[in-house]
Scaffold this active site. Structure first.
Site, PDB file in Angstrom:
ATOM      1  N   ASP A  49      41.557 -13.699   6.162  1.00 20.26           N
ATOM      2  CA  ASP A  49      40.119 -13.471   6.255  1.00 20.26           C
ATOM      3  C   ASP A  49      39.734 -12.188   5.529  1.00 20.26           C
ATOM      4  O   ASP A  49      38.549 -11.852   5.433  1.00 20.26           O
ATOM      5  CB  ASP A  49      39.640 -13.465   7.703  1.00 20.26           C
ATOM      6  CG  ASP A  49      40.298 -12.399   8.570  1.00 20.26           C
ATOM      7  OD1 ASP A  49      41.172 -11.666   8.060  1.00 20.26           O
ATOM      8  OD2 ASP A  49      39.942 -12.305   9.759  1.00 20.26           O
ATOM      9  N   SER A  50      40.713 -11.506   4.950  1.00 20.08           N
ATOM     10  CA  SER A  50      40.438 -10.397   4.040  1.00 20.08           C
ATOM     11  C   SER A  50      39.589 -10.854   2.864  1.00 20.08           C
ATOM     12  O   SER A  50      38.997 -10.022   2.162  1.00 20.08           O
ATOM     13  CB  SER A  50      41.747  -9.791   3.526  1.00 20.08           C
ATOM     14  OG  SER A  50      42.600 -10.796   2.989  1.00 20.08           O
TER      15      SER A  50
ATOM     16  N   ASP B  75      44.412 -17.776   8.195  1.00 14.51           N
ATOM     17  CA  ASP B  75      43.833 -16.962   9.269  1.00 14.51           C
ATOM     18  C   ASP B  75      42.823 -17.759  10.090  1.00 14.51           C
ATOM     19  O   ASP B  75      42.097 -18.605   9.551  1.00 14.51           O
ATOM     20  CB  ASP B  75      43.090 -15.770   8.667  1.00 14.51           C
ATOM     21  CG  ASP B  75      43.873 -14.477   8.765  1.00 14.51           C
ATOM     22  OD1 ASP B  75      44.829 -14.405   9.564  1.00 14.51           O
ATOM     23  OD2 ASP B  75      43.521 -13.529   8.046  1.00 14.51           O
TER      24      ASP B  75
ATOM     25  N   GLU C 184      44.932 -12.392  15.576  1.00 17.62           N
ATOM     26  CA  GLU C 184      45.065 -10.968  15.856  1.00 17.62           C
ATOM     27  C   GLU C 184      44.928 -10.700  17.352  1.00 17.62           C
ATOM     28  O   GLU C 184      43.980 -11.186  17.981  1.00 17.62           O
ATOM     29  CB  GLU C 184      43.982 -10.176  15.111  1.00 17.62           C
ATOM     30  CG  GLU C 184      44.009 -10.340  13.608  1.00 17.62           C
ATOM     31  CD  GLU C 184      42.906  -9.549  12.917  1.00 17.62           C
ATOM     32  OE1 GLU C 184      42.214  -8.758  13.600  1.00 17.62           O
ATOM     33  OE2 GLU C 184      42.726  -9.726  11.700  1.00 17.62           O
TER      34      GLU C 184
ATOM     35  N   GLU D  85      50.626  -4.283  10.849  1.00 19.62           N
ATOM     36  CA  GLU D  85      49.788  -3.625   9.849  1.00 19.62           C
ATOM     37  C   GLU D  85      49.504  -2.181  10.220  1.00 19.62           C
ATOM     38  O   GLU D  85      49.079  -1.881  11.333  1.00 19.62           O
ATOM     39  CB  GLU D  85      48.458  -4.372   9.671  1.00 19.62           C
ATOM     40  CG  GLU D  85      47.542  -3.721   8.653  1.00 19.62           C
ATOM     41  CD  GLU D  85      46.342  -4.559   8.264  1.00 19.62           C
ATOM     42  OE1 GLU D  85      45.524  -4.075   7.466  1.00 19.62           O
ATOM     43  OE2 GLU D  85      46.232  -5.700   8.760  1.00 19.62           O
TER      44      GLU D  85
END
Length: 283
Positions: free
Chosen positions: A65-66, A104, A134, A201
Site C-alpha cells: 500500500d506504499s 497488502d 500490520e 520495518e
C-alpha cells in the site's frame, strides 16, 4: 545483467545473474532460511517492473500500500483502497509468474477477522500468493482464521505505516526496552497463530537479529539491519525516484547502466551481504 565496474578500455562491464526459472513458494523461502541463504524482496506496482524483477532473480514481490505515496501522490498509505490494491496486484501478476507475490491489505480492511477474510480472498483472487497485515498480538485471531483457511500471512511489525497518526510520524520503533520486548512478543505470538513471514520495518539491527533467531519462519527487513533472512526496498528508492530517500534505502541506478541492471545489482548485493551497508542501519 548488472554493471560491475570498468574494464581496460574504460567501458562498463556486465555480469550474468540467473532469472527465476521455477515458481517461488513458501517452501522455497523456508529452505533458504534453513540454509542461511538470503532472499530478495522488492515492493513494486506494475507489470513491466514485475517482469524485470523475475529476470533479475527477485524471489518475492510485495505489492504494498506504499503505492499510495510512490504512485498515487498521497502523503501516507491511509487513503489507499481495496480497489486500488486489487488493480495493482492484478497488474503485477500479469508481469510475473515466478516470484511469490504478497498483496497488502490496506487501512481498516482487516479490522475484524471477518472483514480480513473477505478482503484477503479478494487479493488472493487477484493473483497474490500471500497477504500482509500490520499489527501485533491483537491480530492473533485474524491470523489464525486466515491461516486455517489456506491464506498465507505476512505479519508486519515495527514501524507500521498505517499507524503513522498514532506514532506521530514515521519513526524508528523498538529502541526502548519496553518497545523491544513488545515487538518480540508480537512476533512470537503471530508466528504461533500461523503467520508464515514476519516483516520488520525500521527497528534496531540487534532487535531484528534477535527476532530472526527466535522465529522459525523467515523474516524480511527494511531498515532493520543485515541479519534478517531477506531485505525489501521500494522500487522507487532502488531507482532514485524518491525526493527525500530514507536512511535505509540506496539508489542502485547510479551504479549501473539501466533499470534492469539496478534491480540485479540490488539482488546481488542483498545475497552477498553488501547491502545494507552500515550507513543504512539503525542502531
Amino acid at each position: 545483467m548488472v554493471y560491475s565496474g570498468n574494464n581496460d578500455t574504460g567501458k562498463a562491464e556486465r555480469v550474468n545473474t540467473p532469472a527465476l526459472k521455477k515458481q517461488v513458494t513458501l517452501r522455497t523461502l523456508r529452505k533458504m532460511k534453513a540454509q542461511a541463504e538470503k532472499f530478495v524482496t522488492v515492493a513494486l506496482y506494475d507489470a513491466p517492473m514485475a517482469a524485470m524483477a523475475k529476470k533479475s532473480g527477485v524471489e518475492v514481490v510485495l505489492v504494498g500500500d506504499s503505492l499510495g505515496m510512490t504512485v498515487l501522490g498521497f502523503d501516507s498509505t491511509i487513503p489507499v483502497t481495496m480497489e486500488q490494491m486489487i488493480y495493482h496486484v492484478e497488474a503485477v501478476r500479469r508481469g510475473n509468474d515466478k516470484s511469490l507475490i504478497i498483496g497488502d491489505l490496506p487501512f481498516m480492511s482487516y479490522a475484524t477477522p471477518d472483514t480480513a477474510m473477505e478482503n484477503a480472498a479478494r487479493v488472493m483472487r487477484a493473483g497474490a500468493n500471500m497477504i500482509k497485515i500490520e499489527g501485533g498480538e491483537w491480530l492473533q485471531d485474524t491470523v489464525k482464521m486466515l491461516s486455517d483457511r489456506g491464506i498465507p500471512v505476512c505479519a508486519h511489525l515495527g514501524l507500521t505505516p498505517q499507524s503513522v497518526n498514532k506514532f506521530g510520524g514515521f519513526r524508528v520503533q523498538g529502541r526502548t526496552q519496553e518497545q523491544s520486548e513488545q515487538i518480540t512478543k508480537d512476533a512470537i505470538a503471530l508466528e504461533k497463530a500461523g503467520a508464515d513471514l514476519v516483516l520488520l520495518e525500521c527497528v534496531p539491527q540487534a532487535l531484528a537479529k534477535d527476532i530472526t533467531k527466535a522465529l522459525n519462519v523467515p523474516t524480511i527487513g527494511i531498515g532493520a539491519g543485515r541479519d534478517t533472512d531477506a531485505q525489501v526496498l521500494v522500487i522507487n528508492d532502488i531507482l532514485g525516484l524518491t525526493e527525500h530517500p530514507p536512511k535505509f534505502s540506496k539508489n542502485f541506478l547510479v551504479e549501473t547502466l539501466d533499470i534492469p541492471g539496478a534491480l540485479t545489482k540490488y539482488t546481488q548485493d542483498v545475497k552477498s551481504g553488501a547491502f545494507p551497508h552500515d550507513d543504512n542501519i539503525f542502531c
